[in-house]
Each structure stands twice: as structure tokens, then as C-alpha cells.
Motif scaffolding. Structure first.
Motif, mmCIF file in Angstrom:
data_model
loop_
_atom_site.group_PDB
_atom_site.id
_atom_site.type_symbol
_atom_site.label_atom_id
_atom_site.label_comp_id
_atom_site.label_asym_id
_atom_site.label_seq_id
_atom_site.Cartn_x
_atom_site.Cartn_y
_atom_site.Cartn_z
ATOM 1 N N THR A 1 -34.450 -77.791 -17.920
ATOM 2 C CA THR A 1 -34.723 -79.466 -17.830
ATOM 3 C C THR A 1 -33.503 -80.255 -18.134
ATOM 4 N N ARG A 2 -32.562 -79.644 -18.793
ATOM 5 C CA ARG A 2 -31.360 -80.529 -19.496
ATOM 6 C C ARG A 2 -31.742 -81.622 -20.591
ATOM 7 N N HIS A 3 -32.865 -81.123 -21.220
ATOM 8 C CA HIS A 3 -33.121 -82.132 -22.366
ATOM 9 C C HIS A 3 -31.907 -82.335 -23.359
ATOM 10 N N VAL A 4 -31.897 -83.522 -23.695
ATOM 11 C CA VAL A 4 -30.652 -83.695 -24.596
ATOM 12 C C VAL A 4 -31.133 -84.062 -25.693
ATOM 13 N N LEU A 5 -30.372 -83.414 -26.962
ATOM 14 C CA LEU A 5 -30.565 -83.481 -28.379
ATOM 15 C C LEU A 5 -29.252 -83.605 -28.982
ATOM 16 N N ARG A 6 -29.340 -83.958 -30.239
ATOM 17 C CA ARG A 6 -28.308 -83.956 -31.158
ATOM 18 C C ARG A 6 -28.605 -83.168 -32.225
ATOM 19 N N GLY A 7 -27.612 -82.517 -32.539
ATOM 20 C CA GLY A 7 -27.576 -81.453 -33.955
ATOM 21 C C GLY A 7 -26.544 -81.952 -34.981
ATOM 22 N N ALA A 8 -27.035 -82.112 -36.168
ATOM 23 C CA ALA A 8 -26.169 -82.256 -37.410
ATOM 24 C C ALA A 8 -25.587 -80.827 -37.548
ATOM 25 N N VAL A 9 -23.953 -80.832 -37.503
ATOM 26 C CA VAL A 9 -23.498 -79.592 -37.782
ATOM 27 C C VAL A 9 -22.831 -79.744 -39.256
ATOM 28 N N TYR A 10 -22.921 -78.502 -39.989
ATOM 29 C CA TYR A 10 -22.583 -78.236 -41.527
ATOM 30 C C TYR A 10 -21.514 -77.108 -41.352
ATOM 31 N N ALA A 11 -20.914 -77.223 -42.238
ATOM 32 C CA ALA A 11 -19.937 -76.062 -42.686
ATOM 33 C C ALA A 11 -19.946 -75.743 -44.332
ATOM 34 N N ALA A 12 -19.721 -74.657 -44.490
ATOM 35 C CA ALA A 12 -20.045 -74.003 -45.822
ATOM 36 C C ALA A 12 -19.268 -72.839 -46.066
ATOM 37 N N GLN A 13 -18.652 -72.532 -47.532
ATOM 38 C CA GLN A 13 -18.268 -71.340 -47.799
ATOM 39 C C GLN A 13 -19.390 -70.574 -48.680
ATOM 40 N N ALA A 14 -19.516 -69.412 -48.136
ATOM 41 C CA ALA A 14 -20.629 -68.582 -49.039
ATOM 42 C C ALA A 14 -19.877 -67.889 -50.208
ATOM 43 N N ARG A 15 -20.430 -67.545 -51.304
ATOM 44 C CA ARG A 15 -19.712 -67.146 -52.367
ATOM 45 C C ARG A 15 -19.985 -65.530 -52.456
ATOM 46 N N SER A 16 -20.933 -65.109 -51.852
ATOM 47 C CA SER A 16 -21.198 -63.748 -51.453
ATOM 48 C C SER A 16 -21.899 -63.655 -50.307
ATOM 49 N N ARG A 17 -22.396 -62.410 -49.774
ATOM 50 C CA ARG A 17 -23.137 -62.062 -48.675
ATOM 51 C C ARG A 17 -24.435 -61.511 -49.239
ATOM 52 N N ALA A 18 -25.362 -62.131 -48.788
ATOM 53 C CA ALA A 18 -26.852 -61.526 -49.354
ATOM 54 C C ALA A 18 -27.187 -60.583 -48.038
ATOM 55 N N PRO A 19 -28.094 -59.434 -48.743
ATOM 56 C CA PRO A 19 -28.718 -58.730 -47.754
ATOM 57 C C PRO A 19 -29.252 -59.360 -46.512
ATOM 58 N N PHE A 20 -29.532 -58.696 -45.473
ATOM 59 C CA PHE A 20 -30.068 -59.406 -44.356
ATOM 60 C C PHE A 20 -31.257 -58.369 -43.861
ATOM 61 N N THR A 21 -32.469 -58.995 -43.604
ATOM 62 C CA THR A 21 -33.673 -58.484 -43.205
ATOM 63 C C THR A 21 -33.887 -59.163 -41.985
ATOM 64 N N ALA A 22 -34.293 -58.186 -40.862
ATOM 65 C CA ALA A 22 -34.530 -58.886 -39.584
ATOM 66 C C ALA A 22 -35.657 -59.683 -39.652
#
Length: 164
Positions: A108-129
Motif C-alpha cells: 500500500t506504500r504506507h509512509v511512516l517515520r522511524g526514530a533511529v538510535y545507535a548504542a554500544q552494548a557493554r556485553s552480549r546477553a543470551p538470546f531466547t527465540a
């Protein structure tokens, strides 16, 4: 259907097009605009790697992010979405606001804006699907992702974060 500027900055799979990237102040308001603020994206880096998520619904590698809930600030939504989708936690004050992505989404080509953030992770947390994300991958600069489509719009946004 919204008329799209020609050409978009980049197009990607799943009928997505990045129409513009606006380096406006985070406090900018889009009230009454044809492309309201509706989502957030987070470029999370750790030791030279960028976090990518495999989104179940779209069957595509993308940046973490998602919708902003009613009454929620974009910065708070970024922290929440990152935690919900990936298990990674970053405090709000560790997020660097980069700008606003203006995108056309879906057939449908719906137009939206997204706020974009950047960050540095101190560590990597475990991931659960979970219901939204089936896998994550810490991608080294320029390295391929595991099998599957890659949202090239998000890859382009990563590059914009490194410029700013």
C-alpha cells in the motif's frame, strides 16, 4: 497509494523503500504530517559487530525495533523493543539519537517515520527465540548473514549511523 519521490535512497525486500533520512532534533514533532512517527530502529554494536534480528513474520534479517505504543516516548520504545526482541538491555541515556527514517511500507506504500538510535552494548546477553524474532546474529562489518533475505533498507541505515 502515496506518490513516492524518485528515486528512493534505497529499496529492500518486502516492499520497503527508504524515502529520506532526516537529521532533525530528537525533539522535532511531526504533528499533522503525512508521515507520522510510528516506529524505532536500534543500531546496537559490540566489539565491531552490529546486532541483526531474523523477523519471523517478514522472514527477513533486520535491525531490532518496532512500533511505538500510545503515549510512549520513542527513546523508551527503543529500549523496550530491543529488550523484548533480543534480550539485550541498554539504558535510555546510552542511546544516541541519529535521525528520522522516512519509509514507504508494504504494497500500500504506507509512509511512516522511524526514530533511529545507535548504542554500544557493554556485553552480549543470551538470546531466547520469541514470537517476533527467531534468531539474532552479531554481524561483523561487511560479513554475510546466515541464509535468508536481508533488509537492505536497514543495512543502509547502519551506514548512516556511522556517518553521523
Amino acid at each position: 497509494m502515496t506518490d513516492l519521490p524518485s528515486p528512493p535512497l534505497v529499496t529492500g525486500p518486502r516492499d520497503m523503500a527508504l524515502l529520506a533520512f532526516e537529521r532533525l532534533p530528537e525533539s522535532h514533532r511531526f504533528d499533522g504530517d503525512d508521515a507520522p512517527l510510528g516506529y524505532v530502529l536500534i543500531v546496537l554494536r559490540h566489539e565491531g559487530h552490529t546486532l541483526m534480528t531474523y523477523q519471523r513474520k517478514r522472514a527477513c534479517w533486520e535491525l531490532p525495533g518496532g512500533g511505538i505504543e500510545p503515549g510512549e516516548r520513542a527513546r523508551a520504545a527503543a529500549v523496550r523493543e530491543l529488550r523484548e526482541e533480543t534480550g539485550q538491555t541498554v539504558p535510555e541515556d546510552a542511546l544516541r539519537f541519529v535521525g528520522y527514517a522516512k519509509t514507504a511500507l508494504g504494497p500500500t506504500r504506507h509512509v511512516l517515520r522511524g526514530a533511529v538510535y545507535a548504542a554500544q552494548a557493554r556485553s552480549r546477553a543470551p538470546f531466547t527465540a520469541n514470537d517476533e524474532v527467531s534468531a539474532i546474529h552479531w554481524r561483523a562489518d561487511g560479513s554475510p548473514l546466515p541464509e535468508g533475505l536481508v533488509q537492505t533498507v536497514d543495512e543502509y541505515v547502519v551506514g548512516l549511523c556511522e556517518e553521523g
